[in-house]
Structure formats: structure tokens, C-alpha cells
Design a protein around this motif. Structure first.
Motif, PDB file in Angstrom:
ATOM      1  N   ASN A  81       0.831  -1.194   0.000  1.00 39.90           N
ATOM      2  CA  ASN A  81       0.000   0.000   0.000  1.00 39.90           C
ATOM      3  C   ASN A  81       0.875   1.257   0.000  1.00 39.90           C
ATOM      4  O   ASN A  81       1.727   1.426   0.861  1.00 39.90           O
ATOM      5  CB  ASN A  81      -0.875  -0.045   1.251  1.00 39.90           C
ATOM      6  N   PRO A  82       0.648   2.155  -0.970  1.00 33.24           N
ATOM      7  CA  PRO A  82       1.513   3.338  -1.058  1.00 33.24           C
ATOM      8  C   PRO A  82       1.433   4.234   0.182  1.00 33.24           C
ATOM      9  O   PRO A  82       2.443   4.796   0.586  1.00 33.24           O
ATOM     10  CB  PRO A  82       1.014   4.073  -2.301  1.00 33.24           C
TER      11      PRO A  82
ATOM     12  N   ARG B 145       8.830  17.115  -6.739  1.00 32.94           N
ATOM     13  CA  ARG B 145       8.462  17.163  -8.157  1.00 32.94           C
ATOM     14  C   ARG B 145       8.654  15.788  -8.790  1.00 32.94           C
ATOM     15  O   ARG B 145       7.897  15.387  -9.650  1.00 32.94           O
ATOM     16  CB  ARG B 145       9.273  18.296  -8.776  1.00 32.94           C
ATOM     17  N   ARG B 146       9.649  15.055  -8.313  1.00 31.95           N
ATOM     18  CA  ARG B 146       9.861  13.697  -8.825  1.00 31.95           C
ATOM     19  C   ARG B 146       8.727  12.776  -8.380  1.00 31.95           C
ATOM     20  O   ARG B 146       8.267  11.922  -9.129  1.00 31.95           O
ATOM     21  CB  ARG B 146      11.212  13.157  -8.329  1.00 31.95           C
ATOM     22  N   MET B 147       8.278  12.970  -7.126  1.00 27.01           N
ATOM     23  CA  MET B 147       7.241  12.075  -6.605  1.00 27.01           C
ATOM     24  C   MET B 147       5.888  12.334  -7.250  1.00 27.01           C
ATOM     25  O   MET B 147       5.134  11.400  -7.507  1.00 27.01           O
ATOM     26  CB  MET B 147       7.144  12.208  -5.084  1.00 27.01           C
ATOM     27  N   VAL B 148       5.581  13.602  -7.529  1.00 27.09           N
ATOM     28  CA  VAL B 148       4.272  13.854  -8.150  1.00 27.09           C
ATOM     29  C   VAL B 148       4.274  13.498  -9.633  1.00 27.09           C
ATOM     30  O   VAL B 148       3.228  13.544 -10.272  1.00 27.09           O
ATOM     31  CB  VAL B 148       3.746  15.293  -7.939  1.00 27.09           C
ATOM     32  N   ALA B 149       5.444  13.140 -10.164  1.00 28.60           N
ATOM     33  CA  ALA B 149       5.480  12.651 -11.551  1.00 28.60           C
ATOM     34  C   ALA B 149       5.201  11.154 -11.601  1.00 28.60           C
ATOM     35  O   ALA B 149       5.449  10.496 -12.603  1.00 28.60           O
ATOM     36  CB  ALA B 149       6.828  12.959 -12.188  1.00 28.60           C
ATOM     37  N   THR B 150       4.714  10.599 -10.501  1.00 28.56           N
ATOM     38  CA  THR B 150       4.289   9.194 -10.472  1.00 28.56           C
ATOM     39  C   THR B 150       2.781   9.211 -10.189  1.00 28.56           C
ATOM     40  O   THR B 150       2.235  10.278  -9.891  1.00 28.56           O
ATOM     41  CB  THR B 150       4.974   8.425  -9.324  1.00 28.56           C
ATOM     42  N   PRO B 151       2.127   8.055 -10.252  1.00 30.40           N
ATOM     43  CA  PRO B 151       0.689   8.087  -9.924  1.00 30.40           C
ATOM     44  C   PRO B 151       0.419   8.245  -8.419  1.00 30.40           C
ATOM     45  O   PRO B 151      -0.724   8.100  -7.994  1.00 30.40           O
ATOM     46  CB  PRO B 151       0.188   6.727 -10.418  1.00 30.40           C
ATOM     47  N   MET B 152       1.436   8.557  -7.615  1.00 31.71           N
ATOM     48  CA  MET B 152       1.228   8.767  -6.178  1.00 31.71           C
ATOM     49  C   MET B 152       0.135   9.819  -5.953  1.00 31.71           C
ATOM     50  O   MET B 152       0.135  10.850  -6.602  1.00 31.71           O
ATOM     51  CB  MET B 152       2.525   9.245  -5.535  1.00 31.71           C
TER      52      MET B 152
END
Lengths: 361, 309
Positions: free
Chosen positions: A3-4, A201-208
């Protein structure tokens, strides 16, 4: 498949716990503070008042020595001579000195008042702006009326009932301060660092999910502050015999509400802050006035009336006052609910406001 | 049959205050194609890539990824198919390599097997339990690359993945990307100011400067634009008393700080004459270099500056 949200919480908690410095500041520092202040202000069985005594004649044969002791102690030639007397639970420590030396003792904070001995009377020199000094003056002038012993009629009893001691006042303050500092520094630092170093910015470039990221920040911080609070409470209960007189569940809910309030404030502060230098300034501007004004260490009741009404609006004041109510006055949900609602409401407002202007890139 | 492009950039502009970072760039990238965006620092490479990544919004123009625009309702779907590596990303220092990959894998709902695969792919097996903080520059870049590959991306966008790395570390990254190329299911856009990197990895090279495309094509096509394939660079201790321009087979001469950059048809034809004349007119040669033409020469011929300036 993991689970994320749980992974994010674990990541935040690990990041925090693996930093030995932050662990000390969170867990060790509040306990040391409680220990230091608790011992300094309430660890003594007796209160000691130090007074300088300027005798009119021979050191060994002062009026005070005649009053307190059956006979003088001959051959004692030291400049400073201590007379101890039991006055209820208060000890007076007389430093025999010349007028000049007595003033130095006052300047150095060793004594707060000076007694000068005349032929048949005693003059008491006290600082009317210093409550302790004035109190000693009143007590001693009642005792040595016109140089005669005035039989003391009353009885002095120390206030050491649970809930009335300084440590009882202090612990809720430390708990609340710990929550504010831990949440604000912890969350702002984590978010601003992640933004300035482009991890955000790297993390929001994922489906998170962005909500997962922020909720994980709060929950991980909640876990850390829960541990901090628990350690401090257990320490205060074991070492200072603190008792939580009110509803324990209400205390927990209140502390969670306080936690959420400062979480919201942290999101707002870090919403657009680009670097930690600016972040440090912003956090300090917000936390320092609350640390000074909200009555963490000493009551804010000495401030003027208009100031008190402002101070009472501060979130930290609200948290401390309600926590004191539950721990020391036996309050429960019925008394604390407005504090819980105000703190959660404020937190929610700050959070939404922060989210509206939040800069992920 | 026309292949549907994976990335389509149509006449895109972007400015920041006084800087016109991107000024009317258009490009198309086909599935499986590796494209290098080559240019000096400040050319607009990062802005272009960040617009493709959806991090920046173009002032004008349109960007389509698999036919989709960057709008709120497409974010999740697009983020699922792209993999990115930003210039100098920092990862949480006190998490291990494996934990960091595990965290990112969870965002894509992938399990521990994929983490193991990636660790193997980017050759960080020995470092999987090390904190990110303790990795070398090359290892950190390999981790960033691993993270960008974790979701089997159809589009991989790498912003200067080897800048600041030593040649060995750079080659390790190249090897990983080469391997990916053989699998043929990922399109790559890579920004770089190393021409060797563009030459080694990419099918197409787009040279940009001041936010505009200066030239594009395969490595050989670009070199052919120079019209010449060989270069002699020579400098003298004293002023040569003969006219270098009169030597046979010379196509173009540029002189810069006493160094003559001579484009020739064939080194083997011009060089002996150069040596002979130098001896005859007592010109003392200080430095001499013979080489094939490079993209840097092309860039210099177009802008007067070096690529890595």
C-alpha cells in the motif's frame, strides 16, 4: 503489492528515526527539561530564603543570633555566618555582611533583601517589584516587631498536593510545546527540503496521490509525537508522581487535535517556501511568540488584560490551557470539547488554505 | 503505414521573466526511438523536457503524449506510462536503495519482484541495503535511472543523466540504456551536452541553442551538414611565412587564438604539404591535431561557441 500510503508513512518515520539528532531533540530534550525545571522549582522539600544581615555590633552576638539560638557561638570569626531557622517549612539563610557586601550579594542575586540591625530595631530593605523580596519583608517584619520576638500564631503548610505543584503546571506546557515544535519543524523541514531538492516534483510525476503524501506526513508525525508525549508523561508520572486527574481519552483527543492544528499550520507555512533559510525564519516568527506568551513555563496571567485576551487566541495557549484543565483540574470531554473543536477547525482551515496555494514543483 | 508518434511537440514557446527559454520548438518521437536533445547549458533543454514531463506548462503550442494533453484528468494515466529522471534529483538520504525503490514501486502498485529486477538492471545489488546518502554520484544516478524505469515506461525522459559523472560511471549508465534499446519498447528523450553521449545512444540528435532547434538528424546526417569529415588543428610558435589557405584540399579555415582549425577533404592529402611548408619556411609547429569532424565542430560553425561552454 504494498500500500503506497503505508509505504509513505514508513518512509517518513524511518527518515526521522534514523537521524540521531532529531531523536534526541524529540525524546530526550523534553524529559531533560522536565527534570531540570521540575527539580529546580519543586524538588526541594523546603524553600530557602536568603537574606543579607548587616549587624550593628559583634558578629557572634547579633540580635538575630540571640533570637534564634539559646546562646551565641563564640570564636566564630568568619565574615559570613549562617543562621538557620525553621519557620514553618521555610528556611532563612542569613549572610552576615557589611552594608557594602550586602549590596553586592543583592546584585549577584544571592540574596533578595537586606536586614540592617540598629540599636533596638531592625530595618528591612526590600525591592517592591520583586515579589519574593517583598514577601520576605512582610514575614520578617511581622516576626521581629520592634526588635522583639513576635510570637508567630499561624501555621505554614507547603502546597505539595498533586495538581498544585509547579511540575503539574509545567508538564502540560512541555507536552504542548513538544507537539508544536515537533510538528512544525518536522513537517516544514521535511516538505521544504523535499521541494528544494526536487524530490517533491519527482514524486508527483508518479501516480502517487498527493493526499496520500500529505496524510502520510501527518500520520508519521503523529506517531512520533505520540511517542514523545508518552515518554514525557511516563517520566513525569514515575519521577514526579504526576497524576492525570481528568479523562485520559479526552487528553488524547485534545493532543491529536493540537497535532492536527500545527500540521495544518505547517502545510500553510511550507506551501510555497522555496528554501529552508526562509522556512527557519517563518517557523521561528510563528513559534517563538507562542513559546513566550502561551504560558508554557510561567503563567501568562501577569500580562495586561488586553494582552491576555490576545494570548488566549493563540493555538498553543488553547492547547496548554485545555491540557492543564484535563491533567490538573480533572476536566473531561464536556469541558475540553470547545478546545478540541477550535484546534481541529483551525488545523482544517490552515490545511485547506495551504493546499490551495501549494507548490508541488 | 504512419506510426502514431509517442511524443508530439507542436510549436511550443516558454518564457520566464526576461528569458525566452523555448521559442517555437516542434518535434515528433516515434515508439522505440532514442532522441538526444543536445545543447550547451542554458539552451532550453531542461525547459523543453520539463514541458514534455508535464512539470512546466507551455505559454503557447501543444504537447501530446500518446495523443493525450497534460490536463488534470490525464495526469494519472500519463504519469503511469512515463519514466523521468530530473537533473540532480535528491532522494531521502536515510532510506536504503531497496526501500527507496520499494516506495516508488508502491506508487505503481508493483511488488518486490520488480524492485529486485531493477536493482539487478542498474547493478546496485551490493548497495541495496546502503543508505542513499552513502552512494557515489554514479550510484545515485543509477538509482535515479532505476526509479525512472520501475514502471516499464513507454516514454523515458532523462535530463542530463550523466552530467558530473566520471567516464566510467557514464559508460555504466550508457550500458544500461543500450540494453533497454535492444528491447525496443521504450522511447527515450535524453538531454545532454556531451556529444559522445548523443552519438553513442541516440538514433536522432536535435541540436538546440537559445530555445531554438539549430539542426536535427542522425549523427551522420548532421556531420554531413558540415560538408567535411576531417579536421587539422595546428598552432605555431612563430608566425608562419606561408599561406595555409593555399595548401591543397582545404575547404575552410578558422583561426582562433593562434590555432588554425582547417577543414580538409583528406588529412592524408593536406598534412604532408603542411609539414613540408612548415619545414621549408621554418615555421615551428607548437600543437598539431588531426581528427574526424565532431558535432562540436558543427555547433561551433553554427554559433561560434563550443557545446560545453
Amino acid at each position: 503489492m504494498k500500500n503506497p500510503l503505508i509505504q509513505l508513512i514508513l518512509a517518513h518515520v524511518k527518515e526521522y528515526l534514523r537521524e540521531p539528532g532529531s531523536v534526541f531533540w524529540s525524546f530526550g530534550f523534553p524529559v531533560l527539561m522536565a527534570l531540570g525545571l521540575g527539580v529546580a522549582f519543586s524538588g526541594k522539600k523546603e524553600l530557602v530564603h536568603s537574606v543579607a544581615l548587616v549587624p550593628s555590633y559583634a558578629e557572634n552576638d547579633t540580635l538575630v543570633s540571640r533570637i534564634f539560638f539559646a546562646g551565641p557561638s563564640p570564636g566564630d570569626t568568619t565574615i559570613e555566618k549562617r543562621f538557620e531557622t525553621s519557620y514553618g517549612n521555610i528556611r532563612y539563610l542569613f549572610h552576615v555582611a557589611s552594608w557594602d557586601s550586602a549590596q553586592i550579594l543583592v546584585k549577584r542575586g544571592i540574596v533578595s533583601s537586606i536586614l540592617t540591625e540598629g540599636e533596638n530595631n531592625i530595618t528591612f530593605h526590600s525591592d517592591p517589584l520583586n515579589p519574593e523580596s517583598e514577601l520576605i519583608g512582610i514575614q520578617l517584619s511581622a516576626y521581629f516587631k520592634n526588635g522583639e520576638i513576635n510570637t508567630f500564631q499561624g501555621k505554614l503548610e507547603p502546597l505539595d498536593t498533586k495538581g498544585l505543584r509547579y511540575i503539574d503546571f509545567l508538564v502540560p506546557g512541555l507536552l504542548s510545546m513538544g507537539i508544536m515544535m515537533s510538528v512544525m519543524w518536522g513537517i516544514c523541514y521535511a516538505l521544504i527540503e523535499k521541494r528544494s531538492k526536487k524530490l517533491l516534483r519527482r514524486m508527483v510525476a508518479t501516480p502517487m496521490k498527493k493526499s496520500h503524501f500529505l496524510i502520510a506526513q501527518w500520520i508519521s508525525r503523529l506517531l512520533v509525537t505520540f511517542l514523545e508525549t508518552l515518554i514525557l508523561l511516563v517520566f513525569a508520572v514515575l519521577f514526579f508522581k504526576l497524576t492525570i486527574q481528568g479523562n485520559f481519552l479526552a487528553l488524547i483527543v485534545l493532543l491529536i487535535a493540537g497535532n492536527f492544528c500545527f500540521f495544518g499550520l505547517s502545510i500553510l507555512i511550507s506551501a510555497r517556501t522555496a528554501n529552508m533559510q526562509l522556512g527557519n525564519g517563518l517557523i521561528s516568527i510563528i513559534t517563538t511568540p507562542m513559546l513566550v506568551l502561551s504560558g508554557i513555563f510561567f503563567s501568562y496571567q501577569n500580562f495586561p488584560g488586553w494582552a491576555i485576551s490576545v494570548i488566549k487566541l493563540l493555538p498553543l495557549t488553547k492547547l496548554v490551557d485545555e491540557a492543564r484543565g484535563i491533567i490538573n483540574e480533572g476536566a473531561g470531554f464536556l469541558q475540553a470539547y470547545d478546545g478540541i473543536l477550535v484546534l481541529s477547525g483551525l488545523g482544517f482551515m490552515f490545511f485547506l488554505l495551504g493546499l490551495r496555494i501549494y507548490k508541488w514543483y | 503505414m504512419d506510426i502514431f508518434p509517442v511524443i508530439e511537440v507542436n510549436n511550443v514557446f516558454k518564457s520566464f521573466k526576461d528569458v525566452h527559454a523555448v521559442q517555437g520548438i516542434s518535434l515528433k518521437i516515434q515508439p522505440g526511438e532514442f532522441v538526444a536533445v543536445l545543447g550547451p547549458n542554458g539552451a532550453g533543454k531542461t525547459t523543453l523536457v520539463e514541458m514534455i514531463e508535464g512539470i512546466q506548462k507551455p505559454d503557447k503550442g501543444e504537447i501530446l503524449i500518446k495523443g493525450k494533453r497534460w490536463k488534470r484528468s490525464n495526469h494519472a494515466a500519463l504519469n503511469r506510462i512515463i519514466g523521468i529522471s530530473l537533473q540532480e534529483t535528491w532522494f531521502i538520504e536515510k532510506l536504503t536503495v531497496k526501500e527507496t525503490l520499494g516506495l516508488f514501486a508502491s506508487f505503481y502498485k508493483l511488488d518486490g519482484n520488480r524492485v529486485e529486477e531493477i536493482i539487478k538492471l542498474v547493478q546496485l545489488e551490493e548497495k541495496e541495503k546502503a543508505y542513499v546518502k552513502n552512494l557515489s554520484g554514479g550510484q545515485k544516478q543509477r538509482l535515479a535511472l532505476g526509479i525512472s524505469l520501475i514502471n516499464y515506461p513507454e516514454v523515458l525522459l532523462l535530463d542530463e543523466p550523466t552530467t558530473g559523472l566520471d567516464p566510467t560511471a557514464r559508460r555504466e549508465i550508457w550500458k544500461i540504456l543500450q540494453k533497454l534499446k535492444t528491447e525496443k519498447n521504450t522511447s527515450l528523450v535524453l538531454t545532454t551536452h556531451y556529444m559522445e553521449e548523443a552519438e553513442y545512444l541516440c538514433d536522432e540528435i536535435i541540436i538546440i541553442d537559445h530555445g531554438k532547434i539549430l539542426a536535427r538528424g542522425t549523427f551522420n546526417e548532421l556531420l554531413n551538414q558540415c560538408g567535411s569529415n576531417e579536421i587539422i588543428e595546428v598552432s605555431f610558435e612563430n608566425e608562419p611565412a606561408f599561406d595555409i589557405g593555399k595548401l591543397p584540399g582545404i575547404k575552410k579555415i578558422r583561426s582562433n587564438n593562434g590555432t588554425f582549425n582547417i577543414e580538409v577533404e583528406k588529412i592524408t592529402r593536406t598534412l604532408p604539404e603542411l609539414m613540408e611548408n612548415s619545414a621549408k619556411y621554418k615555421a615551428l609547429i607548437k600543437t598539431l591535431q588531426c581528427r574526424k569532424v565532431t558535432l562540436d565542430d558543427l555547433f561551433i560553425s553554427m554559433t561560434g561557441r563550443h557545446l560545453n561552454e
